[in-house]
Design an enzyme around this catalytic site. Structure first.
Site, mmCIF file in Angstrom:
data_model
loop_
_atom_site.group_PDB
_atom_site.id
_atom_site.type_symbol
_atom_site.label_atom_id
_atom_site.label_comp_id
_atom_site.label_asym_id
_atom_site.label_seq_id
_atom_site.Cartn_x
_atom_site.Cartn_y
_atom_site.Cartn_z
ATOM 1 N N ALA A 1 0.850 -1.193 0.000
ATOM 2 C CA ALA A 1 0.000 0.000 0.000
ATOM 3 C C ALA A 1 0.890 1.250 0.000
ATOM 4 O O ALA A 1 1.653 1.460 -0.937
ATOM 5 C CB ALA A 1 -0.956 -0.009 1.175
ATOM 6 N N LYS B 1 3.062 -10.643 -4.086
ATOM 7 C CA LYS B 1 3.882 -9.603 -3.464
ATOM 8 C C LYS B 1 5.313 -10.069 -3.214
ATOM 9 O O LYS B 1 6.267 -9.339 -3.495
ATOM 10 C CB LYS B 1 3.232 -9.137 -2.166
ATOM 11 C CG LYS B 1 1.925 -8.373 -2.370
ATOM 12 C CD LYS B 1 1.264 -7.987 -1.048
ATOM 13 C CE LYS B 1 0.009 -7.176 -1.263
ATOM 14 N NZ LYS B 1 -0.659 -6.800 -0.013
#
Length: 814
Positions: A612, A683
């Site tokens: 994020a 990720k």
């Protein structure tokens, strides 16, 4: 003595002519020569009459009648009824002459250069006669002069060359022997020794004024037009173009040669030779300072770069071949052939190896030039000493002009760097030893963008415009738009960045703005009223808009969008991706995007793919760039899973906790991407790739904690299965709790291998004290072997994700 020239727009109609009269009436005392052009558009209409008549097409009569009516109507508006008769009669008489000439052209079906000059000359005669009548009607005493009797030329019709000795003598005699202070003359026209009418070429009225100024040794030549002086760039293309207050003769020559329409290039020569300064003024804003042109501009008025100009519709011709190397006279043959064919060469480049010569010419002369050179070098081409002549179309020349560039190193480097950063390919370069002009040949489609980026780099000290195209207006996208709106003033004031949202789209609609950008106060309503979203059209519109400093922001999870980033990067359009799909697709595509970003100087940032708003990828890249090496990475990379296991204690069902996470915006649209580990796998793979490892999804071990049945059916079925398997989740929680441990979903990369899975961690672990939706990454490196470099913070949520995208945007233009 002062000479004032008023262009076609300044005398286009009665209202404008009144403004001209007011300017002359309020001008300071002393002798004045007023030179006027034809009314705006009249010269083209006269040419159209002649060309139409030459085809034996009698519709020329209708054009002629319309033109007559226009002049009669404007004269009636200007003159009192009691004084109209003589002027209207004169107009009718002149149009009778035009009609007679046109009839002859129609019968003969021939429109010779001499006849063309004669018919075109009526535009200036008509306007000057009407203006003269208006001057008399308001009591402005003057003498009307027939320029055909004062300016003598050769017989090169259409672009006649002035015989200055005879011309200067005639003008001096006319002015010297008159006691009047104001002289009015039509521009553009002259005559040869046989008293045939000739014209002085494009912009000839400017030239006429300069001839009068030089002949009378005037103190100032004023060119009155519809703009407030020469501009730093074409204001039609550059909204922030500024008037140039002071400029030298040579700079003005360069700018006018390269497309600045304010002044005709030959105008400058007589004034420059006589040392007469020129002032460019605006008829419609007479109080504006305008541009002052003189011999040399020094001190505070001398800018390094004075202006940017361009020539559109250019073509390149290239002569290449090993047979040219070391052979004297090749260039001579080339240029003699073009000169004989009356083809003007705009720009020349030649390689130091003598292997090639490249010339730029006007595009409308390309076919003729190609034929001439093919014939000239026919034997050399057949003998393969040179290659067939190569041609390139749809080009333009952009020029950076300034007297002081020669004393400031790095100007050309800055110019080409700016063009390169914006994906503008340079086909040819020319720079004279005087260094007053740096010219580059570029694609015609890029010229507006090129002028804007160069103007921004050399003249706009205030800000750099960032053109955004936002794809996705959901939770993250809408938050990003709000942040852009809130921070726009701060960015302009502190970082000199002007944000402009040029385009926007969601899964249903798309919207583009050509001018000031999409209004961020009403974007939702405007987007809803936009056109239907079509992916291919959206991408093509971004490419076709060809805006400077363009950035596409993808805040979707759209596979189609992610798989087409390469189309944008290849056009030097930056991409900021919240979408993880591109960087977690095949290693080959990931590598391709990275290479395209480097090759086309198009930033490609995707910080939010991993944490994020946390600076995880940026920190990793900083470590590597500084020479460190990654030994191991351990991380909790799912804000969703951390939120779920931090809130699940067996009292509230696991399904309800997951649903809460989804409702609060922490999960992907399909929560199984999070709970199944797919999102974490992506990720850790992205981090491993950024660390320099070739790795794909199938290389990552995934220890599932969800029962297989949870992956069957749709999302609704998924929640039902979670409820049915509540005992399974309670058991996982209880086993960890009994050991005083907490459940964390951990990703690890070490020794070229990656794995993800649920782990029970004790209080000695860095992961133990991880609360809410926080993420954490531990970098073990050669410099941080025992105590890792730790990045920790909120790893999910629309607001922080939007802020991470925002940070990438700023990096993209820094």
């Amino acid at each position: 003595m002062r000479v004032l020239k008023f262009g076609g727009s300044s005398v286009a109609n009665a209202d404008n002519i009144k403004k001209v009269a007011a300017i002359i009436s309020h001008a300071k005392e002393g002798k004045k020569i007023i030179v006027v052009s034809a009314m705006s558009g009249v010269t083209n209409q006269l040419l159209h009459i002649g060309n139409t008549a030459a085809k034996a097409d009698e519709s020329y009569k209708t054009i002629l009648q319309d033109l007559l009516n226009h002049h009669l109507n404007e004269a009636k508006k200007l003159l009192p009824v009691t004084t109209q008769s003589a002027c209207l009669s004169s107009i009718m008489q002149l149009f009778n002459e035009i009609e007679e000439i046109a009839e002859s052209v129609c019968h003969l079906k021939e429109f010779s250069p001499a006849t063309k000059d004669r018919i075109l000359s009526f535009g200036e005669i008509l306007s000057s006669k009407i203006i003269s009548a208006h001057f008399y009607s308001i009591g402005l005493k003057h003498v009307w002069m027939d320029t055909r009797e004062l300016i003598l030329t050769n017989s090169k019709f259409g672009a006649a060359e002035v015989k200055f000795a005879e011309t200067n003598k005639l003008i001096k005699e006319k002015i010297t022997h008159s006691e009047d202070d104001i002289f009015l003359a039509p521009g553009f026209i002259a005559s040869n020794k046989r008293n045939q009418v000739t014209t002085l070429g494009r912009g000839g009225s400017d030239y006429t004024a300069a001839i009068f100024a030089a002949a009378t040794n005037a103190e100032l030549l004023e060119i009155w037009t519809d703009v407030s002086g020469m501009m730093t760039a074409d204001p039609r293309w550059v909204s922030n173009a500024k008037p140039i207050p002071f400029i030298s003769f040579k700079e003005a020559m360069e700018l006018s040669h390269f497309g600045a329409k304010v002044i005709y290039p030959p105008t400058i020569i007589p004034a420059m030779q006589a040392g007469i300064p020129i002032k460019i003024k605006n008829t419609f804003s007479p109080n504006d300072e305008g541009t002052y042109i003189s011999e040399q501009i020094e001190g505070e008025h001398a800018d390094i770069v004075t202006g940017i100009s361009s020539i559109t519709e250019i073509a390149l011709l290239s002569l290449e071949g090993s047979g040219m190397v070391g052979v004297p006279g090749i260039s001579k043959v080339l240029f003699e052939a073009l000169a004989t064919a009356q083809i003007n060469v705009v720009l020349i480049t030649q390689s130091s190896s003598e292997h090639s010569i490249c010339v730029a010419i006007n595009a409308n002369e390309l076919e003729r030039a190609k034929e001439v050179l093919d014939a000239t070098f026919k034997n050399d081409i057949e003998a393969k000493r040179v290659e067939p002549i190569k041609e390139e179309k749809n080009l333009s020349i952009i020029a950076l002009v300034g007297d002081k560039m020669k004393s400031h190193p790095g100007i050309s480097g800055k110019m080409f760097s700016v063009l390169g950063r914006n994906g503008i390919n340079v086909r040819a370069i020319a720079q004279g030893s005087s260094e007053k002009n740096i010219s580059a040949v570029i694609a015609f489609d890029d010229v507006k963008k090129a002028v804007n980026v160069l103007h921004e780099a050399f003249f706009e000290k205030v800000y750099k415009q960032l053109n955004l195209f936002i794809v996705g207006t959901g939770n993250v996208g809408s938050r990003l738009i709000e942040q852009l709106k809130h921070q726009s003033d701060y960015l302009l004031k502190n970082l000199n960045i002007q944000l402009r949202v040029a385009g926007m789209a969601n899964s249903r609609k798309m919207l583009f703005s050509d001018n000031g950008g999409i209004h961020l106060d009403s974007w939702k309503e405007d987007l809803n009223n936009g056109s239907k979203f079509e992916f291919e059209k959206f991408i093509q519109e971004i490419i076709n808009s060809n805006l400077r400093n363009s950035v596409v922001v993808d805040v979707t999870a759209n596979k189609n969008m992610a798989e087409n980033y390469h189309l944008l990067l290849e056009k030097s359009i930056a991409v900021v991706a919240c979408n993880k799909i591109a960087c977690s697709s095949s290693f080959e595509y990931y590598k391709k995007l990275k290479l395209l970003s480097k090759e086309f100087n198009a930033p490609f940032f995707f910080e939010t793919n991993v944490g994020a708003g946390l600076p995880i990828i940026g920190t990793l890249n900083d470590l590597l760039r500084s020479g460190d090496e990654i030994v191991k990475m351990q991380a909790v990379l799912s804000g969703t899973l951390n939120f779920v296991f931090n809130n699940y204690d067996g009292k509230k069902t696991f399904a309800k906790v997951v649903k809460q996470a989804q409702d609060e915006g922490y999960t992907e649209p399909d929560p199984r991407l999070d709970l199944g580990g797919t999102d974490v796998m992506r990720k850790i793979m992205i981090l491993a790739r950024e660390a320099g490892n070739e790795i794909n999804m199938e290389d990552i071990a995934n220890e599932q904690f969800l029962p297989a049945s949870c992956f069957e059916g749709n999302v609704e079925d998924f929640y039902k299965e979670l409820a049915l398997n509540e005992d399974h989740f309670k058991k996982l929680y209880q086993e960890a709790s009994d050991k005083n441990c907490k459940l964390k979903y951990v990703a690890t990369f070490a020794e070229g291998k990656a794995n993800v899975g649920l782990q029970a961690v004790n209080e000695q672990s860095d992961f133990y004290h991880l609360y809410g939706k926080d993420n954490i990454v531990l970098f073990f490196t050669k410099r941080y072997p025992d105590q890792p470099l730790v990045i920790k913070g909120a790893g999910a949520g629309a607001e922080v994700t939007a802020s991470g995208v925002f940070a990438d945007l700023i990096k993209a233009v820094s």
